[in-house]
Design an enzyme around this catalytic site. Structure first.
Site, PDB file in Angstrom:
ATOM      1  N   ARG A   1      -0.535   9.099 -10.302  1.00  0.00           N
ATOM      2  CA  ARG A   1      -0.573   7.871  -9.494  1.00  0.00           C
ATOM      3  C   ARG A   1       0.111   6.692 -10.195  1.00  0.00           C
ATOM      4  O   ARG A   1       0.754   5.868  -9.544  1.00  0.00           O
ATOM      5  CB  ARG A   1      -2.025   7.511  -9.136  1.00  0.00           C
ATOM      6  CG  ARG A   1      -2.652   8.481  -8.125  1.00  0.00           C
ATOM      7  CD  ARG A   1      -4.116   8.106  -7.858  1.00  0.00           C
ATOM      8  NE  ARG A   1      -4.230   6.758  -7.327  1.00  0.00           N
ATOM      9  CZ  ARG A   1      -4.107   6.442  -6.028  1.00  0.00           C
ATOM     10  NH1 ARG A   1      -3.888   7.379  -5.130  1.00  0.00           N
ATOM     11  NH2 ARG A   1      -4.211   5.190  -5.642  1.00  0.00           N
TER      12      ARG A   1
ATOM     13  N   ARG B   1     -12.170   2.023  -8.086  1.00  0.00           N
ATOM     14  CA  ARG B   1     -11.298   3.133  -8.496  1.00  0.00           C
ATOM     15  C   ARG B   1     -11.688   3.621  -9.892  1.00  0.00           C
ATOM     16  O   ARG B   1     -12.338   2.880 -10.640  1.00  0.00           O
ATOM     17  CB  ARG B   1      -9.836   2.678  -8.474  1.00  0.00           C
ATOM     18  CG  ARG B   1      -9.392   2.345  -7.063  1.00  0.00           C
ATOM     19  CD  ARG B   1      -7.915   2.088  -6.977  1.00  0.00           C
ATOM     20  NE  ARG B   1      -7.566   1.767  -5.603  1.00  0.00           N
ATOM     21  CZ  ARG B   1      -6.346   1.868  -5.088  1.00  0.00           C
ATOM     22  NH1 ARG B   1      -5.351   2.278  -5.844  1.00  0.00           N
ATOM     23  NH2 ARG B   1      -6.127   1.573  -3.833  1.00  0.00           N
TER      24      ARG B   1
ATOM     25  N   ARG C   1      -5.090  -1.840   8.759  1.00  0.00           N
ATOM     26  CA  ARG C   1      -6.282  -2.656   8.504  1.00  0.00           C
ATOM     27  C   ARG C   1      -5.916  -3.731   7.490  1.00  0.00           C
ATOM     28  O   ARG C   1      -4.890  -3.641   6.829  1.00  0.00           O
ATOM     29  CB  ARG C   1      -7.444  -1.791   8.004  1.00  0.00           C
ATOM     30  CG  ARG C   1      -7.128  -0.969   6.769  1.00  0.00           C
ATOM     31  CD  ARG C   1      -8.333  -0.142   6.295  1.00  0.00           C
ATOM     32  NE  ARG C   1      -7.932   0.768   5.235  1.00  0.00           N
ATOM     33  CZ  ARG C   1      -7.533   2.020   5.424  1.00  0.00           C
ATOM     34  NH1 ARG C   1      -7.521   2.528   6.642  1.00  0.00           N
ATOM     35  NH2 ARG C   1      -7.156   2.777   4.404  1.00  0.00           N
TER      36      ARG C   1
ATOM     37  N   ASN D   1     -11.000  -2.906  -5.394  1.00  0.00           N
ATOM     38  CA  ASN D   1     -10.252  -1.937  -6.200  1.00  0.00           C
ATOM     39  C   ASN D   1     -10.950  -1.584  -7.527  1.00  0.00           C
ATOM     40  O   ASN D   1     -10.592  -0.594  -8.173  1.00  0.00           O
ATOM     41  CB  ASN D   1      -8.816  -2.408  -6.467  1.00  0.00           C
ATOM     42  CG  ASN D   1      -7.907  -2.302  -5.249  1.00  0.00           C
ATOM     43  OD1 ASN D   1      -7.021  -3.123  -5.052  1.00  0.00           O
ATOM     44  ND2 ASN D   1      -8.101  -1.278  -4.411  1.00  0.00           N
ATOM     45  N   TRP D   2     -11.993  -2.350  -7.895  1.00  0.00           N
ATOM     46  CA  TRP D   2     -12.805  -1.980  -9.075  1.00  0.00           C
ATOM     47  C   TRP D   2     -13.510  -0.651  -8.848  1.00  0.00           C
ATOM     48  O   TRP D   2     -13.992  -0.037  -9.799  1.00  0.00           O
ATOM     49  CB  TRP D   2     -13.838  -3.071  -9.381  1.00  0.00           C
ATOM     50  CG  TRP D   2     -13.213  -4.381  -9.787  1.00  0.00           C
ATOM     51  CD1 TRP D   2     -13.167  -5.524  -9.031  1.00  0.00           C
ATOM     52  CD2 TRP D   2     -12.550  -4.686 -11.015  1.00  0.00           C
ATOM     53  NE1 TRP D   2     -12.507  -6.521  -9.713  1.00  0.00           N
ATOM     54  CE2 TRP D   2     -12.124  -6.031 -10.945  1.00  0.00           C
ATOM     55  CE3 TRP D   2     -12.272  -3.960 -12.176  1.00  0.00           C
ATOM     56  CZ2 TRP D   2     -11.438  -6.661 -11.972  1.00  0.00           C
ATOM     57  CZ3 TRP D   2     -11.587  -4.589 -13.203  1.00  0.00           C
ATOM     58  CH2 TRP D   2     -11.174  -5.920 -13.103  1.00  0.00           C
TER      59      TRP D   2
ATOM     60  N   ASP E   1       0.836  -1.211   0.000  1.00  0.00           N
ATOM     61  CA  ASP E   1       0.000   0.000   0.000  1.00  0.00           C
ATOM     62  C   ASP E   1       0.868   1.258   0.000  1.00  0.00           C
ATOM     63  O   ASP E   1       1.974   1.254   0.549  1.00  0.00           O
ATOM     64  CB  ASP E   1      -0.929  -0.031   1.230  1.00  0.00           C
ATOM     65  CG  ASP E   1      -2.103   0.932   1.073  1.00  0.00           C
ATOM     66  OD1 ASP E   1      -2.346   1.428  -0.050  1.00  0.00           O
ATOM     67  OD2 ASP E   1      -2.788   1.179   2.093  1.00  0.00           O
ATOM     68  N   GLY E   2       0.354   2.313  -0.610  1.00  0.00           N
ATOM     69  CA  GLY E   2       1.019   3.617  -0.550  1.00  0.00           C
ATOM     70  C   GLY E   2       1.603   4.103  -1.864  1.00  0.00           C
ATOM     71  O   GLY E   2       2.290   5.125  -1.897  1.00  0.00           O
TER      72      GLY E   2
ATOM     73  N   GLY F   1       0.039   5.464  -4.398  1.00  0.00           N
ATOM     74  CA  GLY F   1      -0.562   6.747  -4.760  1.00  0.00           C
ATOM     75  C   GLY F   1       0.054   7.888  -3.960  1.00  0.00           C
ATOM     76  O   GLY F   1       0.387   8.949  -4.506  1.00  0.00           O
ATOM     77  N   ARG F   2       0.236   7.666  -2.658  1.00  0.00           N
ATOM     78  CA  ARG F   2       0.825   8.724  -1.813  1.00  0.00           C
ATOM     79  C   ARG F   2       2.283   8.970  -2.174  1.00  0.00           C
ATOM     80  O   ARG F   2       2.763  10.093  -2.135  1.00  0.00           O
ATOM     81  CB  ARG F   2       0.679   8.343  -0.332  1.00  0.00           C
ATOM     82  CG  ARG F   2      -0.717   8.670   0.209  1.00  0.00           C
ATOM     83  CD  ARG F   2      -1.007   7.927   1.483  1.00  0.00           C
ATOM     84  NE  ARG F   2      -1.358   6.535   1.205  1.00  0.00           N
ATOM     85  CZ  ARG F   2      -1.478   5.594   2.119  1.00  0.00           C
ATOM     86  NH1 ARG F   2      -1.243   5.889   3.396  1.00  0.00           N
ATOM     87  NH2 ARG F   2      -1.825   4.375   1.784  1.00  0.00           N
TER      88      ARG F   2
END
Ligand code: IPE
Ligand code: IPE
Ligand code: MG
Length: 246
Positions: free
Chosen positions: A39, A77, A200, A74-75, A26-27, A29-30
């Site tokens: 992204r 998005r 999470r 994730n669909w 994860d991460g 995009g950030r």
């Protein structure tokens, strides 16, 4: 993978390397946002990180590495991001399968990947067939994967066995459910790592991680590499696993 098999897992642990490490990458995009990049630049760098971590897993003696690449959620998005992610995945399979094969990696997929575009499904099936006899590292990619959908699918398969082939209700045990999961022949994860500071599971291996050690690290996925994996393994070695016993 069941509680019944936990003592064997504990004995095999030896305070050292986890047999199966599962990662929520994860991460991306950030990572891109911080650099004022689109992204997709984060996702591209994320693939590089994944490749480095697969290599590192082999070097560190990890038997199974599961990477959460695309969830059933994730669909939600935007369509162009979904299509970018599928494009990167296709490119990864096409460009990197030779290196994976040469490094003794066996590719497995968990999740409903067959619902993806037919050409991608074929590339994946070919890559799995080509690496099927490799045994150094099993790379499991969770693709169009969601634990809740996986468990519902297992329930449907068991219900069909009850109504169709006379399976008795008493035979619906945790082991029988496990045998219907995508991970039926894969050992349970010993360690689940999530990058980017979120704490999470986001519908990842909910059943299989029943006794996994959970580790949440602040590093964004594109910055995660061999050193970060080695640090996680060393942190894992200091944990005391109990499996409900003493
Ligand atoms: C993880 O990075 C990659 C996938 C979920 C496919 P994100 O895209 O979720 O990155 P953030 O969470 O927006 O930073
Ligand atoms: C989890 O990350 C899914 C993958 C890493 C593939 P998300 O970024 O989609 O999770 P949420 O939405 O923040 O929970
Ligand atoms: Mg995210």
């Amino acid at each position: 993978m069941s509680v019944a098999s936990a003592p064997a897992a504990a004995a095999g642990q030896g305070g050292s390397v986890p047999r199966h490490v599962a990662i929520i990458m994860d991460g991306n995009g950030r990572w891109a946002k911080r650099r004022l990049l689109p992204r997709i630049a984060g996702h591209r760098k994320g693939i590089e990180a994944a490749k480095a971590v697969v290599r590192a897993a082999g070097d560190l003696g990890i038997e199974v590495l599961t990477l959460y690449a695309f969830s059933t959620e994730n669909w939600r998005r935007p369509a162009d991001e979904v299509s970018d992610l599928m494009g990167l995945l296709r490119k990864f399979i096409v460009d990197d399968i030779d290196e994976l094969a040469a490094n003794g990696v066996r590719l497995r997929i968990i999740g409903d990947y067959q619902a993806l575009k037919p050409d991608l499904v074929k590339l994946i099936d070919d890559a799995m067939a080509r690496t099927a006899s490799n045994s150094r590292t099993t790379l499991v990619i969770a693709l169009n994967y969601g634990s809740q959908a996986e468990i519902a699918r297992a329930a449907r398969q068991l219900a069909a066995k009850v109504s169709g082939s006379g399976m008795s209700l008493d035979a619906i045990t945790p082991e029988a459910i496990e045998a219907e999961l995508y991970t039926a022949d894969i050992p349970a994860p010993d360690l689940v790592i999530r990058t980017s500071g979120e704490q999470r599971l986001s519908n990842f291996l909910l059943w299989q991680a029943a006794y996994a050690e959970l580790m949440f690290v602040d590093t964004l996925w594109p910055d995660f590499g061999k050193a970060e994996l080695a640090a996680a393994i060393s942190g894992f070695g200091e944990r005391e696993r109990r499996f409900g016993g003493l």
